[in-house]
Motif scaffolding. Structure first.
Motif, mmCIF file in Angstrom:
data_model
loop_
_atom_site.group_PDB
_atom_site.id
_atom_site.type_symbol
_atom_site.label_atom_id
_atom_site.label_comp_id
_atom_site.label_asym_id
_atom_site.label_seq_id
_atom_site.Cartn_x
_atom_site.Cartn_y
_atom_site.Cartn_z
ATOM 1 N N ASP A 193 0.853 -1.054 0.010
ATOM 2 C CA ASP A 193 0.247 0.045 0.001
ATOM 3 C C ASP A 193 0.820 1.240 -0.017
ATOM 4 O O ASP A 193 0.603 2.280 -0.705
ATOM 5 N N SER A 194 1.865 1.292 0.541
ATOM 6 C CA SER A 194 2.963 2.342 0.771
ATOM 7 C C SER A 194 3.562 2.921 -0.759
ATOM 8 O O SER A 194 3.730 3.704 -1.042
ATOM 9 N N PHE A 195 3.702 1.456 -1.463
ATOM 10 C CA PHE A 195 4.302 1.597 -2.817
ATOM 11 C C PHE A 195 3.001 2.553 -3.814
ATOM 12 O O PHE A 195 3.177 3.231 -4.578
ATOM 13 N N ASN A 196 1.882 2.162 -3.569
ATOM 14 C CA ASN A 196 0.741 2.536 -4.311
ATOM 15 C C ASN A 196 0.710 3.895 -3.978
ATOM 16 O O ASN A 196 0.283 5.070 -4.766
ATOM 17 N N ILE A 197 0.893 4.592 -2.618
ATOM 18 C CA ILE A 197 0.782 6.034 -2.415
ATOM 19 C C ILE A 197 2.055 6.607 -3.101
ATOM 20 O O ILE A 197 1.864 7.921 -3.656
ATOM 21 N N ILE A 198 3.167 6.001 -3.193
ATOM 22 C CA ILE A 198 4.213 6.580 -3.974
ATOM 23 C C ILE A 198 3.989 6.790 -5.549
ATOM 24 O O ILE A 198 4.076 7.848 -6.066
ATOM 25 N N VAL A 199 3.335 5.726 -6.116
ATOM 26 C CA VAL A 199 2.975 5.832 -7.565
ATOM 27 C C VAL A 199 1.807 7.043 -7.656
ATOM 28 O O VAL A 199 1.869 8.002 -8.343
ATOM 29 N N ASN A 200 0.786 7.297 -6.759
ATOM 30 C CA ASN A 200 -0.280 8.085 -6.771
ATOM 31 C C ASN A 200 0.574 9.557 -6.648
ATOM 32 O O ASN A 200 0.109 10.453 -7.153
ATOM 33 N N LYS A 201 1.362 9.628 -5.798
ATOM 34 C CA LYS A 201 2.079 10.998 -5.647
ATOM 35 C C LYS A 201 2.856 11.363 -6.671
ATOM 36 O O LYS A 201 3.096 12.662 -7.173
ATOM 37 N N TYR A 202 3.494 10.560 -7.349
ATOM 38 C CA TYR A 202 4.531 10.867 -8.528
ATOM 39 C C TYR A 202 4.056 10.778 -9.912
ATOM 40 O O TYR A 202 4.764 11.061 -10.969
ATOM 41 N N GLU A 203 3.106 9.839 -10.115
ATOM 42 C CA GLU A 203 2.625 9.505 -11.411
ATOM 43 C C GLU A 203 2.419 10.653 -12.507
ATOM 44 O O GLU A 203 2.872 10.732 -13.632
ATOM 45 N N THR A 204 1.917 11.595 -11.830
ATOM 46 C CA THR A 204 1.645 12.922 -12.803
ATOM 47 C C THR A 204 2.785 13.372 -13.227
ATOM 48 O O THR A 204 3.157 13.890 -14.229
ATOM 49 N N MET A 205 3.743 13.751 -12.290
ATOM 50 C CA MET A 205 4.914 14.545 -12.296
ATOM 51 C C MET A 205 5.781 13.616 -13.207
ATOM 52 O O MET A 205 6.133 14.142 -14.302
ATOM 53 N N ILE A 206 5.757 12.283 -13.193
ATOM 54 C CA ILE A 206 6.619 11.342 -14.130
ATOM 55 C C ILE A 206 6.187 11.712 -15.486
ATOM 56 O O ILE A 206 6.671 11.726 -16.601
ATOM 57 N N LEU A 207 4.840 11.445 -15.692
ATOM 58 C CA LEU A 207 4.357 11.379 -16.946
ATOM 59 C C LEU A 207 4.310 12.688 -17.742
ATOM 60 O O LEU A 207 4.681 12.706 -18.939
ATOM 61 N N LYS A 208 4.447 13.986 -17.296
ATOM 62 C CA LYS A 208 4.419 14.903 -17.721
ATOM 63 C C LYS A 208 5.881 14.984 -18.048
ATOM 64 O O LYS A 208 6.269 15.718 -18.973
ATOM 65 N N PHE A 209 6.759 14.847 -17.152
ATOM 66 C CA PHE A 209 8.362 14.946 -17.524
ATOM 67 C C PHE A 209 8.793 14.200 -18.738
ATOM 68 O O PHE A 209 9.455 14.523 -19.653
ATOM 69 N N ILE A 210 8.270 12.780 -18.854
ATOM 70 C CA ILE A 210 8.350 12.230 -19.909
ATOM 71 C C ILE A 210 7.758 12.589 -21.238
ATOM 72 O O ILE A 210 8.400 12.574 -22.341
ATOM 73 N N TYR A 211 6.503 12.999 -21.166
ATOM 74 C CA TYR A 211 5.838 13.536 -22.123
ATOM 75 C C TYR A 211 6.651 14.733 -23.102
ATOM 76 O O TYR A 211 6.689 14.848 -24.162
ATOM 77 N N ASN A 212 7.010 15.390 -21.907
ATOM 78 C CA ASN A 212 8.009 16.843 -22.431
ATOM 79 C C ASN A 212 9.318 16.410 -23.027
ATOM 80 O O ASN A 212 9.678 17.197 -23.861
ATOM 81 N N ILE A 213 9.461 15.449 -22.871
ATOM 82 C CA ILE A 213 10.882 14.827 -23.661
ATOM 83 C C ILE A 213 10.584 14.029 -25.025
ATOM 84 O O ILE A 213 10.711 14.395 -26.043
ATOM 85 N N LEU A 214 9.618 13.181 -24.882
ATOM 86 C CA LEU A 214 9.203 12.295 -25.943
ATOM 87 C C LEU A 214 8.332 12.919 -27.137
ATOM 88 O O LEU A 214 8.334 12.621 -28.097
ATOM 89 N N ARG A 215 7.070 13.674 -26.377
ATOM 90 C CA ARG A 215 6.052 14.279 -27.098
ATOM 91 C C ARG A 215 5.257 13.229 -27.855
ATOM 92 O O ARG A 215 4.930 13.413 -28.943
ATOM 93 N N ASP A 216 5.141 12.135 -27.360
ATOM 94 C CA ASP A 216 4.277 10.822 -27.514
ATOM 95 C C ASP A 216 3.489 10.295 -26.479
ATOM 96 O O ASP A 216 4.077 9.791 -25.593
ATOM 97 N N LYS A 217 2.269 10.633 -26.526
ATOM 98 C CA LYS A 217 1.350 10.215 -25.091
ATOM 99 C C LYS A 217 1.332 8.749 -24.893
ATOM 100 O O LYS A 217 1.751 8.715 -23.877
ATOM 101 N N GLU A 218 1.067 7.773 -25.798
ATOM 102 C CA GLU A 218 1.318 6.545 -25.572
ATOM 103 C C GLU A 218 2.771 5.942 -25.136
ATOM 104 O O GLU A 218 2.639 5.135 -24.389
ATOM 105 N N ALA A 219 3.749 6.416 -25.725
ATOM 106 C CA ALA A 219 4.978 6.017 -25.282
ATOM 107 C C ALA A 219 5.430 6.653 -23.840
ATOM 108 O O ALA A 219 5.813 6.015 -23.012
ATOM 109 N N SER A 220 4.789 7.760 -23.478
ATOM 110 C CA SER A 220 4.950 8.377 -22.167
ATOM 111 C C SER A 220 4.408 7.467 -21.187
ATOM 112 O O SER A 220 4.905 7.311 -20.148
#
Length: 184
Positions: free
Chosen positions: A17-44
């Protein structure tokens, strides 16, 4: 930061459950970061999942003397580099995937100016080296300090500052040149 360390220790002691908290806390930040590099939604989205799988599998390697957010962003950066190497290119942005920031309250002139400025900035960023692009992305989309950016990119804080200010001056210079062309 203390909260992250507690969560990491909890996960290492078997609490999923603690890992789920980590995922929920950081998933948006990580997704935005990756998208800003790759500019591909599915790959991100795919790479974001890979990041969290790697985080889970390598959590025991996390050094608590560093910020957890920097560690996870470094993993995301490395996954992006692997992806780019594998596919030999960075996908161009799909304009349908980018949400317009322009509000309905803006006048038509302001909206046109906003779109023109956005296009100028995106074209400038597109022309940068991978490291310079990542410095700009981390600084403006994640609001990270130069120290944190240096930690993520494995370069010194002073090197990050030097590159950042050189990029800023270059952008200002390019903007002045374009502005002069419009006046003539």
């Amino acid at each position: 930061m203390d909260e992250d360390i507690k969560l990491v220790k909890s996960v290492l002691n078997g609490n999923i459950d603690s890992f789920n908290i980590i995922v929920n806390k950081y998933e948006t930040m990580i997704l935005k970061f990756i998208y800003n590099i790759l500019r591909d939604k599915e790959a991100s989205e795919d790479i974001s999942q890979e990041v969290f799988i790697t985080v889970y599998n390598k959590l025991y390697m996390y050094n608590t003397s560093y910020k957890f957010s920097n560690w996870i962003l470094q993993i995301a950066r490395n996954k992006c580099i692997d992806y780019i190497r594998k596919y030999k290119r960075v996908y161009e942005s799909n304009l349908d995937d980018i949400k317009e920031v322009a509000s309905n309250e803006m006048s038509p002139e302001q909206t046109a100016e906003f779109k023109e400025t956005k296009e100028t900035v995106l074209n400038f960023i597109k022309e940068l080296s991978e490291t310079d692009r990542q410095i700009i992305i981390l600084r403006y989309t994640q609001n990270l300090t130069f120290y944190d950016i240096g930690e993520i990119l494995n370069i010194s804080e002073s090197a990050v500052k030097r590159r950042y200010y050189k990029l800023r001056d270059k952008f200002k210079e390019n903007s002045k040149v374009k502005e002069k062309r419009w006046r003539v």
